[in-house]
Design a protein around this motif. Structure first.
Motif, PDB file in Angstrom:
ATOM      1  N   CYS A  15       0.829  -1.207   0.000  1.00  0.00           N
ATOM      2  CA  CYS A  15       0.000   0.000   0.000  1.00  0.00           C
ATOM      3  C   CYS A  15       0.864   1.258   0.000  1.00  0.00           C
ATOM      4  CB  CYS A  15      -0.927  -0.013   1.203  1.00  0.00           C
ATOM      5  SG  CYS A  15      -1.970   1.438   1.360  1.00  0.00           S
ATOM      6  N   LEU A  16       1.891   1.284   0.842  1.00  0.00           N
ATOM      7  CA  LEU A  16       2.769   2.455   0.910  1.00  0.00           C
ATOM      8  C   LEU A  16       3.574   2.627  -0.373  1.00  0.00           C
ATOM      9  CD1 LEU A  16       4.067   2.222   4.583  1.00  0.00           C
ATOM     10  CD2 LEU A  16       2.484   3.905   3.640  1.00  0.00           C
ATOM     11  N   GLU A  18       2.615   1.730  -3.433  1.00  0.00           N
ATOM     12  CA  GLU A  18       1.719   2.170  -4.489  1.00  0.00           C
ATOM     13  C   GLU A  18       1.267   3.609  -4.289  1.00  0.00           C
ATOM     14  OE1 GLU A  18      -1.413  -0.690  -4.425  1.00  0.00           O
ATOM     15  OE2 GLU A  18      -0.241  -2.187  -5.540  1.00  0.00           O
ATOM     16  N   ALA A  19       1.229   4.070  -3.067  1.00  0.00           N
ATOM     17  CA  ALA A  19       0.707   5.405  -2.775  1.00  0.00           C
ATOM     18  C   ALA A  19       1.625   6.510  -3.294  1.00  0.00           C
ATOM     19  CB  ALA A  19       0.494   5.577  -1.284  1.00  0.00           C
ATOM     20  N   LYS A  20       2.919   6.376  -3.104  1.00  0.00           N
ATOM     21  CA  LYS A  20       3.907   7.377  -3.522  1.00  0.00           C
ATOM     22  C   LYS A  20       3.585   8.774  -2.988  1.00  0.00           C
ATOM     23  CE  LYS A  20       5.207   4.969  -7.724  1.00  0.00           C
ATOM     24  NZ  LYS A  20       6.150   4.092  -7.191  1.00  0.00           N
ATOM     25  N   GLY A  21       3.076   8.833  -1.795  1.00  0.00           N
ATOM     26  CA  GLY A  21       2.756  10.111  -1.176  1.00  0.00           C
ATOM     27  C   GLY A  21       2.264   9.883   0.241  1.00  0.00           C
ATOM     28  N   TRP A  22       1.683  10.930   0.803  1.00  0.00           N
ATOM     29  CA  TRP A  22       1.201  10.873   2.179  1.00  0.00           C
ATOM     30  C   TRP A  22      -0.150  10.163   2.248  1.00  0.00           C
ATOM     31  CZ3 TRP A  22       4.404  12.238   5.985  1.00  0.00           C
ATOM     32  CH2 TRP A  22       5.450  13.109   5.699  1.00  0.00           C
ATOM     33  N   LEU A  23      -0.289   9.269   3.206  1.00  0.00           N
ATOM     34  CA  LEU A  23      -1.560   8.617   3.527  1.00  0.00           C
ATOM     35  C   LEU A  23      -1.752   8.687   5.034  1.00  0.00           C
ATOM     36  CD1 LEU A  23      -1.407   5.280   1.511  1.00  0.00           C
ATOM     37  CD2 LEU A  23      -2.813   7.244   1.003  1.00  0.00           C
ATOM     38  N   TRP A  24      -2.980   8.790   5.457  1.00  0.00           N
ATOM     39  CA  TRP A  24      -3.202   8.706   6.889  1.00  0.00           C
ATOM     40  C   TRP A  24      -3.513   7.274   7.253  1.00  0.00           C
ATOM     41  CZ3 TRP A  24      -8.423   9.902   9.266  1.00  0.00           C
ATOM     42  CH2 TRP A  24      -9.446   9.823   8.337  1.00  0.00           C
ATOM     43  N   ILE A  25      -3.357   6.938   8.504  1.00  0.00           N
ATOM     44  CA  ILE A  25      -3.382   5.553   8.955  1.00  0.00           C
ATOM     45  C   ILE A  25      -4.719   4.884   8.645  1.00  0.00           C
ATOM     46  CG2 ILE A  25      -3.311   4.086  11.019  1.00  0.00           C
ATOM     47  CD1 ILE A  25      -1.087   5.924  12.055  1.00  0.00           C
ATOM     48  N   ARG A  26      -5.801   5.586   8.786  1.00  0.00           N
ATOM     49  CA  ARG A  26      -7.108   4.987   8.485  1.00  0.00           C
ATOM     50  C   ARG A  26      -7.273   4.697   6.995  1.00  0.00           C
ATOM     51  NH1 ARG A  26     -11.297   4.832  12.407  1.00  0.00           N
ATOM     52  NH2 ARG A  26     -10.572   5.731  14.363  1.00  0.00           N
ATOM     53  N   THR A  32      -6.002  -1.789   2.869  1.00  0.00           N
ATOM     54  CA  THR A  32      -5.475  -3.116   3.174  1.00  0.00           C
ATOM     55  C   THR A  32      -6.492  -4.027   3.854  1.00  0.00           C
ATOM     56  OG1 THR A  32      -4.594  -2.322   5.282  1.00  0.00           O
ATOM     57  CG2 THR A  32      -3.102  -2.302   3.381  1.00  0.00           C
ATOM     58  N   ASN A  33      -7.675  -3.519   4.155  1.00  0.00           N
ATOM     59  CA  ASN A  33      -8.722  -4.267   4.861  1.00  0.00           C
ATOM     60  C   ASN A  33      -8.248  -4.763   6.228  1.00  0.00           C
ATOM     61  OD1 ASN A  33     -10.649  -3.962   2.829  1.00  0.00           O
ATOM     62  ND2 ASN A  33      -9.819  -5.724   1.718  1.00  0.00           N
ATOM     63  N   LEU A  34      -7.533  -3.893   6.938  1.00  0.00           N
ATOM     64  CA  LEU A  34      -7.074  -4.185   8.294  1.00  0.00           C
ATOM     65  C   LEU A  34      -7.655  -3.158   9.251  1.00  0.00           C
ATOM     66  CD1 LEU A  34      -3.283  -4.760   7.547  1.00  0.00           C
ATOM     67  CD2 LEU A  34      -4.985  -6.519   8.008  1.00  0.00           C
ATOM     68  N   LYS A  62      -2.241  11.215  11.899  1.00  0.00           N
ATOM     69  CA  LYS A  62      -0.849  11.001  11.514  1.00  0.00           C
ATOM     70  C   LYS A  62      -0.802  10.612  10.044  1.00  0.00           C
ATOM     71  CE  LYS A  62       0.670   9.723  16.026  1.00  0.00           C
ATOM     72  NZ  LYS A  62       1.848   9.479  16.727  1.00  0.00           N
ATOM     73  N   PHE A  63      -0.042  11.381   9.280  1.00  0.00           N
ATOM     74  CA  PHE A  63       0.183  11.068   7.880  1.00  0.00           C
ATOM     75  C   PHE A  63       1.498  10.311   7.756  1.00  0.00           C
ATOM     76  CE2 PHE A  63      -2.662  14.701   7.563  1.00  0.00           C
ATOM     77  CZ  PHE A  63      -3.576  14.228   6.637  1.00  0.00           C
ATOM     78  N   VAL A  64       1.523   9.309   6.878  1.00  0.00           N
ATOM     79  CA  VAL A  64       2.674   8.432   6.747  1.00  0.00           C
ATOM     80  C   VAL A  64       3.046   8.309   5.278  1.00  0.00           C
ATOM     81  CG1 VAL A  64       3.511   6.088   7.166  1.00  0.00           C
ATOM     82  CG2 VAL A  64       1.891   7.110   8.742  1.00  0.00           C
ATOM     83  N   ARG A  65       4.355   8.236   5.009  1.00  0.00           N
ATOM     84  CA  ARG A  65       4.833   7.909   3.666  1.00  0.00           C
ATOM     85  C   ARG A  65       6.187   7.223   3.781  1.00  0.00           C
ATOM     86  NH1 ARG A  65       6.798  13.523   0.772  1.00  0.00           N
ATOM     87  NH2 ARG A  65       8.456  13.967   2.242  1.00  0.00           N
ATOM     88  N   MET A  66       6.550   6.507   2.715  1.00  0.00           N
ATOM     89  CA  MET A  66       7.855   5.855   2.674  1.00  0.00           C
ATOM     90  C   MET A  66       8.924   6.913   2.470  1.00  0.00           C
ATOM     91  SD  MET A  66       7.521   2.473   2.896  1.00  0.00           S
ATOM     92  CE  MET A  66       8.600   1.455   1.944  1.00  0.00           C
ATOM     93  N   LYS A  67      10.057   6.766   3.153  1.00  0.00           N
ATOM     94  CA  LYS A  67      11.149   7.730   3.027  1.00  0.00           C
ATOM     95  C   LYS A  67      11.830   7.637   1.685  1.00  0.00           C
ATOM     96  CE  LYS A  67      12.686   8.272   7.780  1.00  0.00           C
ATOM     97  NZ  LYS A  67      13.765   7.992   8.730  1.00  0.00           N
ATOM     98  N   LYS A  68      12.106   6.434   1.241  1.00  0.00           N
ATOM     99  CA  LYS A  68      12.856   6.256   0.012  1.00  0.00           C
ATOM    100  C   LYS A  68      12.395   4.982  -0.667  1.00  0.00           C
ATOM    101  CE  LYS A  68      16.406   4.094   2.773  1.00  0.00           C
ATOM    102  NZ  LYS A  68      17.740   4.134   3.262  1.00  0.00           N
ATOM    103  N   GLU A  69      12.873   4.809  -1.879  1.00  0.00           N
ATOM    104  CA  GLU A  69      12.560   3.582  -2.593  1.00  0.00           C
ATOM    105  C   GLU A  69      13.303   2.426  -1.944  1.00  0.00           C
ATOM    106  OE1 GLU A  69      10.408   3.004  -5.094  1.00  0.00           O
ATOM    107  OE2 GLU A  69       9.766   5.059  -4.769  1.00  0.00           O
ATOM    108  N   ILE A  70      12.577   1.413  -1.559  1.00  0.00           N
ATOM    109  CA  ILE A  70      13.167   0.244  -0.930  1.00  0.00           C
ATOM    110  C   ILE A  70      12.462  -0.983  -1.493  1.00  0.00           C
ATOM    111  CG2 ILE A  70      11.642   0.364   1.058  1.00  0.00           C
ATOM    112  CD1 ILE A  70      14.015  -0.662   2.706  1.00  0.00           C
ATOM    113  N   SER A  71      13.214  -2.028  -1.728  1.00  0.00           N
ATOM    114  CA  SER A  71      12.625  -3.241  -2.292  1.00  0.00           C
ATOM    115  C   SER A  71      12.104  -4.141  -1.172  1.00  0.00           C
ATOM    116  CB  SER A  71      13.659  -3.992  -3.127  1.00  0.00           C
ATOM    117  OG  SER A  71      14.666  -4.521  -2.290  1.00  0.00           O
ATOM    118  N   TRP A  72      11.204  -5.016  -1.547  1.00  0.00           N
ATOM    119  CA  TRP A  72      10.624  -5.944  -0.589  1.00  0.00           C
ATOM    120  C   TRP A  72      11.703  -6.868  -0.034  1.00  0.00           C
ATOM    121  CZ3 TRP A  72       7.115  -6.743   2.778  1.00  0.00           C
ATOM    122  CH2 TRP A  72       6.780  -8.014   3.206  1.00  0.00           C
TER     123      TRP A  72
END
Length: 88
Positions: A15-16, A18-26, A32-34, A62-72
């Motif tokens: 999810c993070l 694919e988002a490529k930006g800020w998302l809030w936790i909800r 993710t259906n969690l 709280k808004f969240v985003r990935m810091k950098k490109e990281i592989s699984w």
């Protein structure tokens, strides 16, 4: 680590990415259906070095985003190292 916990981590990671930006936790929880509390717990337990968190103070959001490109694969390597550290 339990299998269902790893599956939930994978959902959040995807999810993070694919988002490529800020998302809030909800919003992450909806995508993710969690439960939002599960998402919050897993984010701050396993994703701490890889995420940026921004508080929106008057509303306690709280808004969240990935810091950098990281592989699984590299993320899984981090989780393995982290679990080995806890055993000692």
């Amino acid at each position: 680590m339990r299998r269902d916990e790893l599956e939930n981590i994978a959902k959040i990671f995807k999810c993070l990415k694919e988002a490529k930006g800020w998302l809030w936790i909800r919003e992450i929880a909806r995508r993710t259906n969690l439960n939002h509390k599960t998402v919050s717990k897993l984010l701050f337990k396993y994703f701490e070095p890889f995420i940026e968190v921004q508080d929106f103070e008057p509303f306690r959001i709280k808004f969240v985003r990935m810091k950098k490109e990281i592989s699984w694969d590299s993320f899984l390597q981090y989780l393995k190292l982290r679990n080995v550290e806890k055993e000692f």
